[in-house]
Design a protein around this motif. Structure first.
Motif, mmCIF file in Angstrom:
data_model
loop_
_atom_site.group_PDB
_atom_site.id
_atom_site.type_symbol
_atom_site.label_atom_id
_atom_site.label_comp_id
_atom_site.label_asym_id
_atom_site.label_seq_id
_atom_site.Cartn_x
_atom_site.Cartn_y
_atom_site.Cartn_z
ATOM 1 N N PHE A 1 6.113 -46.505 -60.694
ATOM 2 C CA PHE A 1 6.688 -45.514 -59.785
ATOM 3 C C PHE A 1 6.704 -46.043 -58.358
ATOM 4 C CE2 PHE A 1 6.761 -42.388 -63.074
ATOM 5 C CZ PHE A 1 7.655 -41.430 -62.647
ATOM 6 N N SER A 2 5.630 -46.696 -57.939
ATOM 7 C CA SER A 2 5.590 -47.240 -56.577
ATOM 8 C C SER A 2 6.711 -48.235 -56.361
ATOM 9 C CB SER A 2 4.232 -47.899 -56.298
ATOM 10 O OG SER A 2 3.243 -46.907 -56.177
ATOM 11 N N SER A 3 6.927 -49.097 -57.330
ATOM 12 C CA SER A 3 8.005 -50.075 -57.234
ATOM 13 C C SER A 3 9.367 -49.391 -57.181
ATOM 14 C CB SER A 3 7.935 -51.033 -58.427
ATOM 15 O OG SER A 3 8.993 -51.944 -58.387
ATOM 16 N N ALA A 4 9.572 -48.405 -58.052
ATOM 17 C CA ALA A 4 10.856 -47.704 -58.092
ATOM 18 C C ALA A 4 11.086 -46.895 -56.820
ATOM 19 C CB ALA A 4 10.916 -46.794 -59.313
ATOM 20 N N VAL A 5 10.044 -46.257 -56.310
ATOM 21 C CA VAL A 5 10.159 -45.468 -55.078
ATOM 22 C C VAL A 5 10.453 -46.391 -53.898
ATOM 23 C CG1 VAL A 5 8.851 -44.045 -53.432
ATOM 24 C CG2 VAL A 5 8.823 -43.497 -55.871
ATOM 25 N N ASP A 6 9.765 -47.515 -53.829
ATOM 26 C CA ASP A 6 10.055 -48.483 -52.759
ATOM 27 C C ASP A 6 11.513 -48.906 -52.798
ATOM 28 O OD1 ASP A 6 7.429 -48.384 -51.884
ATOM 29 O OD2 ASP A 6 6.851 -50.303 -52.795
ATOM 30 N N GLY A 7 12.017 -49.197 -54.000
ATOM 31 C CA GLY A 7 13.410 -49.595 -54.142
ATOM 32 C C GLY A 7 14.366 -48.494 -53.732
ATOM 33 N N ALA A 8 14.047 -47.257 -54.098
ATOM 34 C CA ALA A 8 14.909 -46.127 -53.754
ATOM 35 C C ALA A 8 14.928 -45.890 -52.243
ATOM 36 C CB ALA A 8 14.440 -44.866 -54.492
ATOM 37 N N ILE A 9 13.781 -46.004 -51.608
ATOM 38 C CA ILE A 9 13.718 -45.806 -50.159
ATOM 39 C C ILE A 9 14.452 -46.939 -49.437
ATOM 40 C CG2 ILE A 9 12.136 -45.777 -48.178
ATOM 41 C CD1 ILE A 9 10.268 -44.056 -49.976
ATOM 42 N N ARG A 10 14.277 -48.169 -49.911
ATOM 43 C CA ARG A 10 15.024 -49.300 -49.321
ATOM 44 C C ARG A 10 16.535 -49.103 -49.466
ATOM 45 N NH1 ARG A 10 11.233 -52.348 -51.881
ATOM 46 N NH2 ARG A 10 12.724 -53.020 -53.453
ATOM 47 N N ALA A 11 16.940 -48.433 -50.547
ATOM 48 C CA ALA A 11 18.367 -48.200 -50.798
ATOM 49 C C ALA A 11 18.894 -46.986 -50.040
ATOM 50 C CB ALA A 11 18.613 -48.050 -52.296
ATOM 51 N N GLY A 12 18.020 -46.293 -49.308
ATOM 52 C CA GLY A 12 18.483 -45.186 -48.485
ATOM 53 C C GLY A 12 18.100 -43.797 -48.948
ATOM 54 N N GLU B 1 14.974 -36.285 -51.470
ATOM 55 C CA GLU B 1 15.863 -36.598 -52.601
ATOM 56 C C GLU B 1 15.055 -36.999 -53.832
ATOM 57 O OE1 GLU B 1 19.934 -38.289 -50.608
ATOM 58 O OE2 GLU B 1 18.150 -39.558 -50.474
ATOM 59 N N LEU B 2 13.953 -37.703 -53.627
ATOM 60 C CA LEU B 2 13.133 -38.134 -54.761
ATOM 61 C C LEU B 2 12.466 -36.929 -55.423
ATOM 62 C CD1 LEU B 2 11.577 -41.372 -53.242
ATOM 63 C CD2 LEU B 2 13.701 -41.102 -54.540
ATOM 64 N N VAL B 3 12.028 -35.974 -54.624
ATOM 65 C CA VAL B 3 11.458 -34.745 -55.186
ATOM 66 C C VAL B 3 12.536 -33.994 -55.961
ATOM 67 C CG1 VAL B 3 10.448 -32.500 -54.625
ATOM 68 C CG2 VAL B 3 9.666 -34.559 -53.426
ATOM 69 N N GLN B 4 13.735 -33.878 -55.392
ATOM 70 C CA GLN B 4 14.824 -33.173 -56.063
ATOM 71 C C GLN B 4 15.235 -33.870 -57.356
ATOM 72 O OE1 GLN B 4 16.176 -30.106 -55.526
ATOM 73 N NE2 GLN B 4 14.430 -29.997 -54.141
ATOM 74 N N LEU B 5 15.095 -35.198 -57.400
ATOM 75 C CA LEU B 5 15.389 -35.926 -58.629
ATOM 76 C C LEU B 5 14.445 -35.466 -59.742
ATOM 77 C CD1 LEU B 5 16.659 -39.122 -59.560
ATOM 78 C CD2 LEU B 5 14.216 -39.007 -60.011
ATOM 79 N N ALA C 1 18.646 -43.713 -60.589
ATOM 80 C CA ALA C 1 18.729 -43.721 -62.054
ATOM 81 C C ALA C 1 17.465 -44.327 -62.660
ATOM 82 C CB ALA C 1 19.964 -44.496 -62.512
ATOM 83 N N ARG C 2 16.989 -45.404 -62.062
ATOM 84 C CA ARG C 2 15.766 -46.044 -62.574
ATOM 85 C C ARG C 2 14.559 -45.132 -62.410
ATOM 86 N NH1 ARG C 2 17.115 -52.251 -60.680
ATOM 87 N NH2 ARG C 2 18.326 -52.725 -62.546
ATOM 88 N N LEU C 3 14.482 -44.433 -61.298
ATOM 89 C CA LEU C 3 13.374 -43.504 -61.098
ATOM 90 C C LEU C 3 13.464 -42.340 -62.090
ATOM 91 C CD1 LEU C 3 10.858 -42.891 -59.463
ATOM 92 C CD2 LEU C 3 12.303 -41.688 -57.825
ATOM 93 N N GLY C 4 14.660 -41.843 -62.329
ATOM 94 C CA GLY C 4 14.846 -40.788 -63.325
ATOM 95 C C GLY C 4 14.424 -41.244 -64.714
ATOM 96 N N ALA C 5 14.750 -42.480 -65.041
ATOM 97 C CA ALA C 5 14.338 -43.026 -66.342
ATOM 98 C C ALA C 5 12.824 -43.116 -66.442
ATOM 99 C CB ALA C 5 14.978 -44.394 -66.559
ATOM 100 N N LEU C 6 12.177 -43.516 -65.349
ATOM 101 C CA LEU C 6 10.711 -43.566 -65.357
ATOM 102 C C LEU C 6 10.115 -42.194 -65.587
ATOM 103 C CD1 LEU C 6 9.660 -46.021 -62.506
ATOM 104 C CD2 LEU C 6 9.220 -46.236 -64.956
ATOM 105 N N CYS C 7 10.731 -41.170 -65.030
ATOM 106 C CA CYS C 7 10.252 -39.804 -65.282
ATOM 107 C C CYS C 7 10.300 -39.504 -66.777
ATOM 108 C CB CYS C 7 11.110 -38.788 -64.533
ATOM 109 S SG CYS C 7 10.965 -38.849 -62.734
#
Length: 108
Positions: free
Chosen positions: A52-63, A68-72, A37-43
């Motif tokens: 974006f780097s921070s949000a992507v790191d968080g998303a990858i840490r969360a699984g 999935e990030l590209v599909q988002l 959701a946070r990455l989508g908001a950044l978009c």
């Protein structure tokens, strides 16, 4: 505070929620959904490489996976518009440690 009280305070722009007063989301929204959701908001708002780097790191840490990030980005493109989606794709490429110049000049 329950979700309805939180919604009420958001709806009235309660000063107690500004700054550090906004609680960390909890409950039914798990870490992966929150990160996406946070990455989508950044978009939508046009984040920077650093955000974006921070949000992507968080998303990858969360699984989340890179796929999935590209599909988002594809999923939010109709809402945020292609210019924001293109920018988000470039930020995502940088966050995934791809050399942007080489990456975007690759064969179609």
């Amino acid at each position: 505070m329950d979700h309805l009280e939180l919604l009420r305070r958001l709806a009235i722009d309660d000063d107690r929620l500004s700054g550090e007063g906004l609680p960390e989301p909890a409950g039914p929204l798990g870490p992966k959904s929150l990160a996406l959701a946070r990455l989508g908001a950044l978009c939508g708002v046009g984040g920077t490489d650093a955000s974006f780097s921070s949000a992507v790191d968080g998303a990858i840490r969360a699984g989340s996976t890179a796929a999935e990030l590209v599909q988002l980005i594809v999923a939010v493109a109709p809402v945020v518009g292609m210019p924001r989606a293109v920018a988000a794709a470039q930020h995502l490429a940088v966050a995934l440690d791809l050399d942007l110049e080489t990456f975007v000049s690759g064969a179609d």
